[in-house]
Design an enzyme around this catalytic site. Structure first.
Site, PDB file in Angstrom:
ATOM      1  N   GLY A 114       0.695  -1.186  -0.090  1.00  0.00           N
ATOM      2  CA  GLY A 114      -0.066  -0.066   0.054  1.00  0.00           C
ATOM      3  C   GLY A 114       0.861   1.422  -0.098  1.00  0.00           C
ATOM      4  N   HIS A 115      -0.010   2.387  -0.245  1.00  0.00           N
ATOM      5  CA  HIS A 115       0.714   3.741  -0.165  1.00  0.00           C
ATOM      6  C   HIS A 115       1.494   3.977   1.282  1.00  0.00           C
ATOM      7  CE1 HIS A 115      -3.202   5.807   0.526  1.00  0.00           C
ATOM      8  NE2 HIS A 115      -2.937   4.963   1.525  1.00  0.00           N
ATOM      9  N   ASN A 116       2.703   4.620   1.113  1.00  0.00           N
ATOM     10  CA  ASN A 116       3.663   5.048   1.941  1.00  0.00           C
ATOM     11  C   ASN A 116       3.974   4.120   3.084  1.00  0.00           C
ATOM     12  OD1 ASN A 116       1.709   7.544   1.644  1.00  0.00           O
ATOM     13  ND2 ASN A 116       3.671   8.261   2.576  1.00  0.00           N
TER      14      ASN A 116
END
Lengths: 326, 326, 326
Positions: B237-239
């Site tokens: 996922g993002h980050n």
């Protein structure tokens, strides 16, 4: 879709039709949605209540269904009859036509008769493709692979070098066959890649759903047995052997070197750890984690997976325990 | 594959070979399948029984293995020796040759020495690619991305704009790097997209398996640390920050902003919820759901995941309970 | 990115700004990383401690936040304000420009105004595309599909024939829409394919994450309702109906013919078996297996999934049992 006489349809599947058979059918729909020029079917008795109200022009029903209706075509297995009728007349997927001038075919590749190749498809060095194969746009078939007769490969699927695919296989978009297995030798704190120099071999009549990945063997072969049907987003690790006529539902994962027998059915999101022997006709319930060998004809469930009866016992015991005042 | 003298192979890995070393090897196979011109290996003692019957011309074995055989090459770590030998001589994956005239390279892109680009590959504006990089057909590398030296990117992988990839990375087919993270602000019953304007940064020596997806950061970076190996169909996922030398097995999912330390090993189909801190050398068993932070050097298992010992205790207790007559 | 006056930003979102509003903003970053020319935000109070030290030039904060800072822009919903501001000024994804001469558009296809088509994109027979649609390189849109206005389709996505896509949809790389559902009639030991002749219909404002697969209906439609947001590597089976404004997080799987109501939220790696009715506003915790119908407004968890309270009760009971000396 063509208009086909009901009589012709009934005869094709060896059905008993009490009507005059003079009407014709130009499509297929569910009982609730069919119109008078469409064929419908009853394969699951739970939808029997929809039978009275259907507007279908003809309905495939089980041979021994009670009642009468001039539109009924009685057959042994309505679902199988439906498959045959739809395949024969009502499955008009548009396929690529001919060899696109925008496809790239290596001079050493051999294409059989009636092969179609979509735009930007690539056929690598020494690839051999059988007859009546449809390869959609953007597909890559890399060096040394072989494809049997009557296969369909949908857009943007990728087949790495050295893959062997049998006859009548269907490979959907986003499928990757022959990518490297996950093999590393950890030494002095680093993971060193073990080159994966085996191949994937896919036998006849296999279908592989969208986005599924099948890794090549480290050494030797990863094998998908004849007639096995694989759903979407399934992962098959290196050196796995899947037997014949297995069903692997969506998002299943099989770790390296595990072997499945024939007629194994695995429900969605289940996984197998590596190096296991799974017997014939084993059934695995959804979202199970199979961590041990499983003998023939066993149904397992849970994470870790245990036989159905044991799972049910544990589940009931926990449920009861949770209700107890303590 | 080339024929390589056994003496040369043994010397290359610092092995002890009791034979005359005059034979030669032209491939690698398992103990049971190797022929007299092939090298084999024993890294897992459970296959020791195959050693006597093998027809291999040479066998990598552990230094202290009991017995003698003129074909044995004794080494500290047979599996690592195998990795080195195969990488040196027996891993002949065909790569694209040169820059295909059917590839599209933006005028502002910079390609290093010895870059190969397959047909229909696309290199976007301002992309910078290092030396000795092989990019297969149908790969998209979008604007502003950078690729280090000695990378391989397999057919139809997609790298969104602004991605940074280190040296010696391997990216398999179907991989998507830099797609938008899953971020929405719900307001008046609608989910409004938060534009994802961060990037993905992948450090050196990372391998990414087929079909894996790695989302760009909402703001800042999603990071895959040096030496980390990711299997197929994994979702990052993002980050997310994945540390160095981690192993993420197939179908693992890591939700947004979770951070993994170094040498974290996650078995297949496990998941992490978002915003967690996972320590160094954490091990996660297959199909676990990690919902809380995990300290260094902890092994966890289950859904929700708990330490191995606690999982074993609960499992044993439930098993016992289910057997009790109540 | 452009420089935008803080006053303009504040006015755009109806904010209260105590500063002189004369500064300008040319980007967005988190509180800890923002510089004086960047906007930041506080939407989760758990990051409130970062507020004092931030170097951001302006900060979106909740209307009623205690304290004062000349850089604060007070708004009802900082996260929604951020979404609007970023969408308006700070989301500069490079899109394809114009129609690439290397794309292939069937003569019978109809393209709206301001459609861009990347290299090697393919638009099939009778496809209809609305206005302001950006289609990246390598995308396949097969015969008879329709795409609404203002859509973005990222590289190498595949849309099978007959798919209907609404307005303002975003489809990421590796997505496959309209692949065959998993339907076979087993007869005499073989699995016979049921041709899948239905379609997929995707309503307005749907986003579909990288690598997700959505199967076409056997007959009729698979439907994704308006405003639903789907994450990466999700599997949607044939004839599934997903309601409006649902959230389906990564690696979720939904088996055939299951129907989800509106505002259903499904956390990562959860699965649904087939033919279920899931009510409105149902919430499913991560890694759950939903095997039965779920009424409106219910939160479920576990495998098999049960209501949150029941799951918690069982979990607590098992934990306690495991601690008991027996």
């Amino acid at each position: 879709m063509p208009a086909v006489a009901i009589r012709e349809i009934s005869e094709f599947v060896g059905g008993q039709h009490s009507g005059d058979g003079k009407g014709s059918i130009s499509g297929v729909a569910s009982l609730t949605q069919a119109t008078s020029d469409q064929l419908s079917f009853l394969s699951n008795r739970k939808y029997a209540s929809d039978l009275a109200a259907t507007k279908a022009g003809a309905v495939l029903v089980p041979k021994n269904l009670e009642g009468t209706d001039d539109r009924w075509i009685r057959v042994d297995d309505p679902y199988f009859a439906l498959a045959r009728i739809m395949t024969r007349w009502f499955s008009n997927r548009p396929l690529p036509r001919g060899i696109s001038p925008k496809a790239v075919v290596a001079p050493s590749a051999k294409l059989g008769a009636n092969v179609s190749l979509g735009h930007f498809a690539i056929v690598g060095d020494d690839v051999v493709i059988g007859n009546n194969v449809a390869i959609f746009q953007g597909v890559s078939i890399e060096a040394g692979s072989t494809i049997g007769n009557d296969c369909i490969i949908y857009p943007n699927a990728v087949i790495y070098d050295g893959t062997r695919i049998g006859n009548r296989c269907i490979i959907h978009s986003g499928v990757v066959i022959g990518s490297d297995g996950y093999g590393f030798a950890t030494h002095d704190g680093k993971h060193h890649k073990i080159p994966q120099i085996g191949i994937v071999r896919i036998e006849d009549d296999v279908e592989i759903g969208a986005g599924t990945t099948i890794d090549r063997a480290a050494l030797g072969e990863t094998v998908i047995g004849e007639g096995t049907k694989i759903d979407n987003l399934v992962q098959i690790g290196h050196n796995v052997k899947v037997g014949k006529h297995c069903l692997l539902v969506s998002q299943v994962g099989i770790a390296g070197s595990t072997e499945l027998g024939d007629y194994v059915a695995v429900a969605g999101q289940s996984g197998f750890s590596g190096h296991l022997k799974i017997g014939n006709r084993v059934q695995v319930a959804a979202k199970s984690a199979v961590l041990d060998d499983v003998p023939d004809d066993t149904k397992v469930m849970g994470s870790p997976a245990v036989p159905f009866t044991e799972f049910a016992r544990r589940h009931a015991a926990l449920k009861k325990l949770a209700r107890r005042k303590t």
